[in-house]
Design a protein around this motif. Structure first.
Motif, PDB file in Angstrom:
ATOM      1  N   MET A 106       0.828  -1.208   0.000  1.00  0.00           N
ATOM      2  CA  MET A 106       0.000   0.000   0.000  1.00  0.00           C
ATOM      3  C   MET A 106       0.862   1.258   0.000  1.00  0.00           C
ATOM      4  O   MET A 106       0.542   2.231  -0.685  1.00  0.00           O
ATOM      5  N   ILE A 158      -2.920  -5.141  -1.545  1.00  0.00           N
ATOM      6  CA  ILE A 158      -3.543  -3.818  -1.422  1.00  0.00           C
ATOM      7  C   ILE A 158      -5.032  -3.962  -1.151  1.00  0.00           C
ATOM      8  O   ILE A 158      -5.590  -3.267  -0.300  1.00  0.00           O
ATOM      9  N   ARG A 170      -6.767  -2.502   2.148  1.00  0.00           N
ATOM     10  CA  ARG A 170      -7.866  -1.533   2.080  1.00  0.00           C
ATOM     11  C   ARG A 170      -9.087  -2.046   2.833  1.00  0.00           C
ATOM     12  O   ARG A 170      -9.766  -1.293   3.528  1.00  0.00           O
TER      13      ARG A 170
END
Length: 172
Positions: A121, A149, A153
């Motif tokens: 990230m 990622i 998230r």
């Protein structure tokens, strides 16, 4: 013929990104500076491996990342330094600085992500590397970067819907 080395000015332009990534990896300012220094020394030593047609930032980030992995594997990271970092980011701001407190909370949530997710990230969302460039830095396929990622998230979304958000927005 020996390929040209990266120019000093080009490398200097990458220092802020290297420092940010190093701090994200180490979570300790002094360790981050040491890591950047060592990465630059290694880059100088291995400048013949630099491909001028390639991405200088990606090459430097790969060196930095690999040095960090080497340090972690050799046991130079310690729980005490993690505690020091957490203490530095404690929520001690007055109530009229809610934005600063909120940013601090988000930073701490980001720091609690698993290393693999945080690294991916950081490279993509903060440093602006493409998935492919981040994959090259991390030494994994681009699909793995996308997966990390996505999971990172999702973890941050779950955190966002938790009690920290309600407290900062004045609920409960």
């Amino acid at each position: 013929m020996v390929p040209p080395k990266p120019r000093k000015s080009e490398v200097m332009n990458e220092l802020p990104a290297l420092r940010r990534y190093a701090l994200s990896l180490t979570r300790h300012p002094t360790d981050a500076e040491d890591l950047v220094h060592d990465a630059l020394v290694r880059a100088m030593e291995r400048s013949v491996t630099y491909n001028p047609a390639g991405n200088l930032r990606g090459w430097l980030m790969s060196i930095l990342h690999n040095l960090h992995i080497d340090r972690v594997r050799s046991g130079k990271s310690s729980a005490a330094r993690d505690r020091d970092f957490a203490a530095q980011t404690a929520e001690t701001l007055p109530p009229n600085q809610l934005d600063s407190v909120r940013l601090n909370q988000v930073r701490r949530a980001f720091d609690t992500l698993p290393d693999e997710q945080r690294e991916a990230m950081h490279l993509v969302t903060i440093e602006g590397l493409s998935y492919e460039e981040a994959a090259a830095v991390l030494g994994v396929p681009a699909g793995t970067v996308m997966s990390r990622i996505s999971r990172g998230r999702e973890a941050l979304r779950r955190w966002e819907s938790g009690p920290a958000l309600r407290l900062i927005k004045g609920g409960e």
